[in-house]
Write an enzyme that holds these catalytic residues in place. Structure first.
Site, mmCIF file in Angstrom:
data_model
loop_
_atom_site.group_PDB
_atom_site.id
_atom_site.type_symbol
_atom_site.label_atom_id
_atom_site.label_comp_id
_atom_site.label_asym_id
_atom_site.label_seq_id
_atom_site.Cartn_x
_atom_site.Cartn_y
_atom_site.Cartn_z
ATOM 1 N N ARG B 313 14.785 -5.362 11.482
ATOM 2 C CA ARG B 313 14.699 -4.544 12.698
ATOM 3 C C ARG B 313 15.033 -3.080 12.409
ATOM 4 O O ARG B 313 14.448 -2.178 13.004
ATOM 5 C CB ARG B 313 15.578 -5.151 13.801
ATOM 6 C CG ARG B 313 14.928 -6.416 14.338
ATOM 7 C CD ARG B 313 15.669 -7.132 15.441
ATOM 8 N NE ARG B 313 14.816 -8.228 15.928
ATOM 9 C CZ ARG B 313 15.200 -9.184 16.765
ATOM 10 N NH1 ARG B 313 16.431 -9.197 17.241
ATOM 11 N NH2 ARG B 313 14.348 -10.119 17.142
ATOM 12 N N HIS B 457 6.168 -5.828 17.595
ATOM 13 C CA HIS B 457 6.530 -6.783 16.533
ATOM 14 C C HIS B 457 8.033 -6.818 16.254
ATOM 15 O O HIS B 457 8.761 -5.978 16.740
ATOM 16 C CB HIS B 457 5.695 -6.547 15.264
ATOM 17 C CG HIS B 457 5.888 -5.235 14.561
ATOM 18 N ND1 HIS B 457 5.362 -5.003 13.318
ATOM 19 C CD2 HIS B 457 6.512 -4.093 14.918
ATOM 20 C CE1 HIS B 457 5.670 -3.779 12.943
ATOM 21 N NE2 HIS B 457 6.365 -3.204 13.890
ATOM 22 N N GLU B 458 8.453 -7.828 15.534
ATOM 23 C CA GLU B 458 9.885 -8.056 15.244
ATOM 24 C C GLU B 458 10.718 -8.153 16.515
ATOM 25 O O GLU B 458 11.847 -7.669 16.568
ATOM 26 C CB GLU B 458 10.445 -6.935 14.355
ATOM 27 C CG GLU B 458 10.086 -7.055 12.894
ATOM 28 C CD GLU B 458 10.736 -8.250 12.209
ATOM 29 O OE1 GLU B 458 11.745 -8.768 12.714
ATOM 30 O OE2 GLU B 458 10.206 -8.677 11.166
ATOM 31 N N GLY B 459 10.176 -8.791 17.539
ATOM 32 C CA GLY B 459 10.878 -8.885 18.820
ATOM 33 C C GLY B 459 10.465 -7.753 19.726
ATOM 34 O O GLY B 459 10.752 -6.592 19.447
ATOM 35 N N GLN B 464 14.393 -7.475 22.781
ATOM 36 C CA GLN B 464 15.531 -6.648 22.343
ATOM 37 C C GLN B 464 16.505 -6.432 23.498
ATOM 38 O O GLN B 464 17.732 -6.461 23.320
ATOM 39 C CB GLN B 464 15.056 -5.282 21.826
ATOM 40 C CG GLN B 464 14.076 -5.319 20.659
ATOM 41 C CD GLN B 464 14.644 -5.983 19.421
ATOM 42 O OE1 GLN B 464 15.838 -5.910 19.163
ATOM 43 N NE2 GLN B 464 13.799 -6.678 18.682
#
Lengths: 610, 610
Positions: B313, B457-459, B464
């Protein structure tokens, strides 16, 4: 809510446009005739525009060495539009027009804008022809404007140059009298133009028999010098192909050359060009120089061009709005059908339960309602602006004057606010789609790309802000601002009668007082540069309060028209108003503060510090 | 300011990174060794990355029926990166690594991210190998991770599936023991995997000898059923081509098939794929099903995968930041060189004066300083986060525990804030360029498109926000929040000593008190759905206060390091801090208000009302 239903509410319930048919010009019109126009436009948009929106994005215009190549769909979309009569919908019956109110004309065009903003560029043709109707000679109207309305010709507006974008005073295209008899040409005083014009939308293509360029250029003075500043600018009609006084092509090509196509981030269905005028590639009538016929007086070019500016800026605001609307529709559809995740239950999530459609998730609903509040609010604002154009043209004298004044103040907002916030709406539409929204298999990324243009063309955000704070709120000793204040007060007064709206009425009044207070403080410095340094934050706050007013006024109509029980559409509108007052209006404090203090943080920093 | 100078200030003057060389692991390091790494990275980025950033956008990956085709430049960029040793820069010397601190490693990678975010996807390979180093067996490390560090293999992370994006509990890929001796394989318990994985970056290509997929899948229970929820998820290493215990290719292809390439809005230099595992197209060792070796215990897959999440992240936050930085550099350069318009003089504009570079216009300066404040602030935050990773790994026990706690709270901001605000920075970079910014002749439109991925992406942003408000600020009875409060107070205390910063110190304290107050109010409803409904506005406010803190802390270092006279760079940093406190921090009120009242406007609206 469908666009059709939204328009119905805004036009008939809110703006009361049916009342226009009491005026002589619109006497033949009624809700039925308006709806018939909408039927046609919606059908053409669905059949000829929407299915090809991605195609025109991927098959960008290109030049094959001889001519500009566009997809077949673009030809068919244009043909259908021209045949519908929409090019001249607002014109007199004698010109083959429908005498449609501008507000209805604008509403009818939303179907095309939502279906594919870039496949058609008819607004330019209509705007070009309207300008000639206002400032051209009888023959210029007949030869050029009429043939634009009937679909034979298309039109452009040639203002910018590579070295003169926002700064039109630096226009360097020269227009020199074409021979001693130059004033005797029946099409108007004849000049030879030499120069380059940049960002010319629809500047070259084979969609029409001819292209009518309206070109800003400067006539040299007795010493051959161009007059600095905007005062030296004149306006010329420059056809791509030469025409006779009957409007027939003579077979001669004018000295206008496509120098290049711009390759854009979006809005790719429309060619955008660099044009060279008079470079000598196509000498015409024995000499180099593009032949142009002057429109209006020498030095009066910018005033003529600006004649169409309010309408053009409303059209851009509407384009931004409809891109926002298209993204809202797409993401709402997706949210209703995409299963993903589960709501939190009392004891956490039940992993064995089936997944729910993502519209069940609060954050997705937040992103949907924000889009709805932005786009339907922007639509209401732009329809109101269009309605004011009608009032200006057909209202009685005091009402027309008021309408014009209010329109002057609202136009920078009608253009800038949707450009900024309906772009944000498109970003939220992508976000709702998750990874899929980032692919070209879904339409939302294109809407976002297309929409990014709207803060740039027809006057950038910064230009709009300077216009608002530098001119519009100050003109006639603040008369426009006072009029807008009256309108807001009237809405707040009306709203107070409904308990559901009373709080909003108070908030609107308070917010607007802040804007008025800030407007006064902004000009306390005796230094225009400092006053205007924060013009954009000022415009952002001003715009948000205008939209709060619009939403409050719209839900007054909801309350007026509804029984105690609100239907789903009415509940949706009430939720938008509530969203706007709860989530958006409180943002104005941050924007206004820097205007009030005349903040100079970025002005003071030395250039090497950036 | 150049990136190099900005990094120098943040690393050495602000974060005091040189002090790390007092620790045993970094004893060989010094400012000189760090600078040597930066020299190499900057050179490779300038030579092998930047010149091809547009190329990889226009020559998108495609599948020729046999393999994925990428431009030659991508091969050369990857080769240069691998040869630089950066793949294993943070690893032990025994592994061929440099034992570089993570903060320096992160800083070194900014050169590549700024030059071309999508041409390299080395972060995935490093992340993949790091995960195996943490959770793999000795042989898994040797066969897979080591060969990723030395550049022979590349890596992927296979989490999402078409029906399981954000909702990983719905992963449906099955992993079944491969024969009775499945536990005896030296590479780890051997399974056959069947399922589809979506959004797999670098999922197929010919850039490396082999591709190491790390795959989340579920092992069926005794009844052949998959356990619902995340508890049923295990982790597997699935090579594209089979390898022996020496890490040599055996010549067998594993049953992993490229089902499709995703066509994206941006970030096009990296393939993004749909992969089919075990569809039977490439039966391996006599049977269908992709062979995978389990990593860690059954049911422990998500925990293993999340091991790398903080670093990943931070890397995304850094990607967003560097796209912002690239746009800032481009638009600053443009603003210094593009002549357009004139400033207002005492008597209005002098049209005969030459045009000025647009950096002379206040609104352009506003857009430049906003970009600088967003991107350099985001860079500082992400470097701080990276420095905390080092503290977590090499600090003494109490300090490591604190670092981990602070990192947990800051990670959602380090990822989300740059994704949102450096995207806005890119939009401002376009705006400064005017019409040119909307063309593909200038780089800024690509930065904007590339950057739009980072909120997804990545959450996603929503994920978040739920992580922050639902978990991070509440964990261990709010211990993370208390720690962050201490850090903010310490900065404010320090800042008070300088008159230029005292006001900001007060504003920071007040703003953070509002966040703390709001955090308590957010959880007053006994209804997690209501508490989390406004998690995104909460995160936006939280993030803005964190950035205000970061800027105040950075300018404390400016004041500490400077003589009375600030040089241009120091003035630039002071202006950024001032901009952030004047223009940005006041925005938090609107975001916090809806959290405090537990606003349910969009939750309450019936679905038909949207």
């Amino acid at each position: 809510m469908s666009l059709r239903n939204t328009l119905s509410f805004l036009l008939y319930d809110w703006l009361q446009v049916e009342q226009l048919s009491q005026r002589a010009r619109y006497a033949d019109h009624s809700r039925e005739t308006f709806e018939a126009v909408f039927d046609t436009c919606e059908r053409i948009a669905v059949e000829k525009y929407a299915p090809f929106n991605r195609l025109v994005d991927t098959q960008e215009p290109h030049f094959d060495g001889e001519k500009v190549v566009l997809p077949q769909a673009t030809y068919e979309a244009r043909k259908a539009y021209a045949e519908s009569g929409m090019l001249s919908a607002a014109q007199d019956y004698e010109l083959g027009g429908m005498q449609l109110p501008f507000v209805v004309d604008s509403a009818a065009n939303t179907f095309f804008a939502k279906a594919s903003i870039s496949i058609g560029s008819n607004m330019l043709t209509t705007g070009n022809a309207n300008l000639l109707m206002a400032h051209g000679t009888a023959l210029q109207k007949q030869v050029f404007a009429h043939n634009e309305f009937n679909g034979r010709f298309t039109g452009t507006m040639c203002l910018s140059e590579p070295q003169a974008g926002s700064s039109l005073s630096d226009v360097a295209t020269r227009a020199e009298p074409d021979g001693p008899d130059y004033e005797a040409d029946p099409l108007g005083p004849r000049y030879r133009l030499r120069g380059n014009k940049m960002w010319i939308s629809s500047g070259d293509h084979e969609l029409s028999e001819n292209i009518v360029h309206l070109v800003l250029a400067k006539v040299p003075d007795a010493n051959g010098k161009l007059v600095p500043g905007v005062k030296g600018i004149s306006l010329f009609v420059v056809p791509k192909k030469m025409v006779d006084t009957q409007g027939q092509l003579t077979g001669e090509r004018n000295d206008v050359v496509l120098a290049g196509l711009n390759h854009k981030l979006g809005w790719r269905g429309t060619t955008n060009t660099l044009l060279n005028f008079g470079e000598g590639k196509y000498p015409v009538r024995g000499a180099a120089g593009a032949i142009g016929y002057r429109v209006g007086n020498v030095g009066d070019g910018l005033r003529c061009m600006f004649h169409m500016m309010n309408e053009a800026r409303i059209a851009i605001g509407m384009a931004a709005t409809m891109l926002g609307f298209a993204g809202y529709e797409a993401s709402l559809e997706y949210a209703k059908n995409r299963p993903q995740g589960r709501p939190l239950g009392a004891g956490g999530k039940d992993a064995a339960a089936p997944q729910v459609p993502i519209i069940a998730h609060a954050d997705v609903r937040r992103m949907l309602l924000a889009q709805k509040a932005y786009t339907e609010g922007a639509l209401a604002l732009n329809l109101l602006a269009a309605r004011l154009v009608d009032e200006q043209h057909t209202g009685d004298a005091p009402s027309a004057a008021e309408a014009q004044l209010l329109l002057e103040v609202l136009t920078p907002i009608a253009k800038s606010w949707p450009s900024e916030w309906c772009l944000e709406a498109n970003s939220l539409a992508i976000q709702i789609h998750g990874g899929y929204g980032y692919t070209r298999d879904f339409p939302v990324e294109q809407y976002w790309r297309d929409n990014r243009l709207n803060m740039i063309h027809e006057g950038t955000h910064g230009i709009q802000a300077n216009d608002l704070l530098g001119r519009k709120v100050r003109m006639q000793d603040g008369a426009g601002l006072k009029l807008l204040t009256q309108r807001m007060k009237a809405t707040a007064e009306q709203a107070k009668q409904w308990p559901a709206l009373a709080d909003f009425a108070g908030q609107l009044t308070q917010a607007w007082d802040q804007v008025l207070h800030t407007t006064a403080l902004a000009w306390q410095w005796n230094d225009a540069n400092r006053s205007l340094a924060n013009a954009v934050p000022y415009m952002q706050a001003f715009g948000h309060v205008v939209l709060a007013w619009i939403w409050l006024d719209v839900v007054c109509a909801v309350q007026t028209r509804s029984d105690a029980q609100l239907d789903a559409a009415a509940q949706g509108r009430m939720a938008c108003a509530q969203f706007f007052f709860h989530y958006e209006l409180p943002k104005i404090g941050a924007w206004l503060q820097v205007v009030q203090t005349g903040d100079t943080t970025f002005v003071d920093l030395i250039e090497e510090g950036f």
